[in-house]
Each structure stands twice: as structure tokens, then as C-alpha cells.
Design an enzyme around this catalytic site. Sequence first.
Site, PDB file in Angstrom:
ATOM      1  CD  GLU A 252       1.374   4.181  -6.379  1.00  0.00           C
ATOM      2  OE1 GLU A 252       1.723   3.060  -6.068  1.00  0.00           O
ATOM      3  OE2 GLU A 252       1.374   4.755  -7.698  1.00  0.00           O
ATOM      4  CB  THR A 407       5.985   1.255  -4.178  1.00  0.00           C
ATOM      5  OG1 THR A 407       6.521   1.736  -5.517  1.00  0.00           O
ATOM      6  CG2 THR A 407       4.863   2.050  -3.653  1.00  0.00           C
ATOM      7  CD  GLU A 445       2.897   0.137  -0.353  1.00  0.00           C
ATOM      8  OE1 GLU A 445       2.208   0.101  -1.460  1.00  0.00           O
ATOM      9  OE2 GLU A 445       2.444   0.823   0.523  1.00  0.00           O
ATOM     10  CG  LEU A 448       5.131  -6.544  -8.791  1.00  0.00           C
ATOM     11  CD1 LEU A 448       5.976  -7.046  -9.891  1.00  0.00           C
ATOM     12  CD2 LEU A 448       3.780  -6.140  -9.498  1.00  0.00           C
TER      13      LEU A 448
END
Length: 525
Positions: A252, A407, A445, A448
Site C-alpha cells: 500500500e 480498501t 477491496e 477484512l
Amino acid sequence: MALSASSPLLIPHTSRPPKPLTFGLPKPHLVVPPHREVMIKGSLQGSFLPGANPATAFSRFTASATSGEEETVTKKDYVPIYVMLPLGVVNSNCEVADPDTLIKDLKLLKSIGIDGVMVDIWWGIVEPKPLDYNWTGYKNLFEIIKRLNLKLQVVMSFHKCGGNVGDDVTIPLPSWIREVGANNPDIFFTDKHGNRNTECLSWGIDLERVLRGRTALQVYYDFMASFRAEMDSFFEDDLISEIEIGMGPCGELRFPSYPMEFGWTFPGIGEFECYDRYLMDKLRIAARETGQPSWGNAPNDEWSYNSVPQDTDFFCDGGEYDGFYGRFFLGWYSGVLVEHANHVLHVAKLAFHGSSLAVKVSGVHWLYKTRSHAAELTTGFYNPSNRDGYSVITKMLKMNDVALNFTCVELVTANQPPEALSDPEALVWQVLNTAWDAGIEISSENALPCYSRDGFEKILKIAKPLDDPRGRHLRSFTYLRLSSDLFEKNNWSEFKRFVKKMHNDRFVREGVYKKEEENEDDLVG
């Protein structure tokens, strides 16, 4: 040819894969093969030259990135879905770990309409010695994916696997990099306590010849160019739909400010990770250029990884973060992040000319309800309540024609612990709107594991917003991750329903997750 603010960069333009280039200090130049060349303005110019001050240079940079008309995004019914493969799908010997089980699982994914898969290309596996690459396992993996007629997203993973949430294997950086680090630990990010984070290389050595005669940028380029050359047939067959360029820890674009290895726990503020000598030298140069040499040190307030903002002088309401020195330091710190991404994308575009590229940005959602947004600040996102810290990132990505992968879209604010002062929903919408306003495509995405209908419903609302009059939507969604848990009966049933709704907006228009009759046989029971 030496790079300068006025000279363009010669980039080889050919249908063949790129050949190795020489790129680095003290006299960076490109060895151009004797075939046709195009003149392209280099991104390593002007305010991005070595020794420049990112804290003051980005006003010029952002102004140039905002020119031009805003792009219109057309609404589509179909959002492609990819599934991340297990982290250890290719083992440390560069072999496909369990091909029989993998083929069985991929056939199940294919049967419900999954568009493709994502796989990490681990630097620590492929390059055991400098410039000695082993692509065997990945070639065999790609052949399996090709035979099943799936698409492929690949991640150039220049980081260590192991020690983070969800890491079930350990893949360190290449052994020769660790040997260099044993003699020169400043190649790694360092906190104020002297802890060396070996998860990835410090951005301070992007242009320093400290890796057996190569700069970090040159090492990244050589790896990517070798991948492009060795995988040429898969590019020609249009198997690889996107290349995500690893930028830092977990792949990232962020500083490694919240490492569990050094005791961080959620929702701690983290710490600044700029105490290696290369980044500290850059900070001192930036302070002198600003006319304030005393600012050439990082904040020295006594906080730890797990402090809360109000217990610190720097991050508390009205704290030093919003004073003259604090704004200088945070501008420099976040500028280093954007400068690093711009540099790496420059060499990535050399290696993957004409391919679709993306960069992943982590969703640091805790402490978002505070004024300072301390966790984001230590991560390198200069995003306090009175400033949009993501616009400079999206403008840089727009300038490089690169997509954003963000994310934590599955997280619900109401489900977060109160002490975290977290607001993932507000953060996601801030980043999405900033990206769309910049005119770049955005994918996402889950942060978790997600198996519940509520989680999938949340993703669907983000992927195709019901109330957006312009019909903007995600470019794609990548599901984390393929595992045996996904194929448990209830989980699989919810996932199949989610895939159908992401692929057809009729269900969205009629109501998210409207009850429907399904007369198909379960593949997993």
C-alpha cells in the site's frame, strides 16, 4: 543523458518487452535500445528532482494536475469481480503450492461468474540474488488461470509478507537485501526509538545507489522489466488486465506507521517513520530551503504507538500539528509519500508501457472523528478535519493515468468500537469523491474477511451508488480472499448472490438484496 527540469526523457517505445535500463544517482541516465523512441515528458523533473523540497514544491505540482476538463463517467450495469488468491499460492521455491486444490477452487469461482483473480508477485521469492530472477512458479500459475479463461490482476509485491492481519505465510525481502540491511540498516524505515522496519525499503533510498550499486528505483524497474519480458505471451493473450504497483507495507501507499511487530494495537495513533538517515537528511534540506533550519527534526513529543490524540501536545485539539512547524513537517512528510509514488510510477510506466496500472491506498479510518486525524497523519495522509489530504494523491495518479484501489469499503461506522472514533463510511466517500473529481477510475477491496449479507450490501452500495445522478461506480472490486471458509454453505450462498448483483444493476434499482427465487443447484453444500 542526465535528467533536468527542461530535458524530456527518452523512453523506448516498441511492441517488444522493455530491456533493462540504467537508472539512479549520481548521474541518472537511460540506456536506450537502438529502436524507435518517443519523447515523453519525464515525471522526475522540476519539483521532483533529488534534493527538492516536497513541502513547497507540491503547490506547483497540484496546479498543473488540475488543468483540463473533468471526465464524465458512464454508468454501467456490470462491475467486474476478482478474488485474491492465497498469499502462499506460489511457495518459497517458486512452485505452485497445491495445483489440484487450486484448480478445483478456481473452477467453482468460474462457475458463478467471477471475472478473474489477483495474485501477489513476491520480490522475496523471485529475486534470490541480484538480477537473478526465477519466474517458473508464476508462469505455471498463469497457465492454469489462462486455461480456465479467467483474467488476472498482478501485484508487484516489493514488501515482506508476515506479521500483519491475515498474513498466514512468511515471505521476507530477498536475502541479499537483508544482507545489505545488516550492514546499512538505514535502508529500512525507522521510528524515533530506533526500531528498523524490515517490511519494505525506506523511500529515502529511491535515488541512492546503496543496493549493490543500484538505486531502489532501479531495482524496482529491473524486476518489473524482467516480469514484462518473461510474461510477454500472457500480455499478448490479454490475460493480465491490471498491474498493481506495490508502494510500501502490505503493498500500500503509506508509511509503516502502525506495525504490530513493535506493539501497535488498534486504534493507536501510530508513529512517524522517517528516522533513517536518508529521510532525515531530506528533512534537514527541506527545513533549510524553507529558511527554518531548526525545523529539520521530526516532532519530539512523548507519545507512543498506542497513545490517543488528546494525550499528546502535537495531535490534540489546537495542537502543534496545526501550527507553523506542524504544517511544514506534515507537508514534507506527506510530500515524501506522493513523491515516492510518482517516482515508482514513472519507472513502472517504462516497464509496462500501455498496460493498465493501479495503486492501492489503505483505509485508515480510526480517529477520523477527531480534528487532527492523527492515525492518518502518521501514515502520511495529511488529512486533518480542515484539509483534504487525498486530493494531492489523486491528482498525482491522474497525471500518471493510474487507477486508485481503496480498501475498507465493507466496514460500517456503527459497528466500530466507540473508543476508536472511527468513521470508515465517511472516509470511503471522501476518497471516492476526491478520486472521481480528479477524473480517475477507482477500484476497491474489503479490508477484512467478509461473508455476511450486511457486509456485501455495504460493498454493493459503494460499488454502484443508488443516488448518484452521474451514475459513477467502481471500476472493479477485488474480494479478500480465496479460502476454505468462502466455500462453507452459507458463506458461498451469500457470495454467489453478491456476484449476481454486482454484475447486473436490475437488483440495485429494485432494491438492494431484494428477495428472489433461485432454482439452481448448489455447487458447494
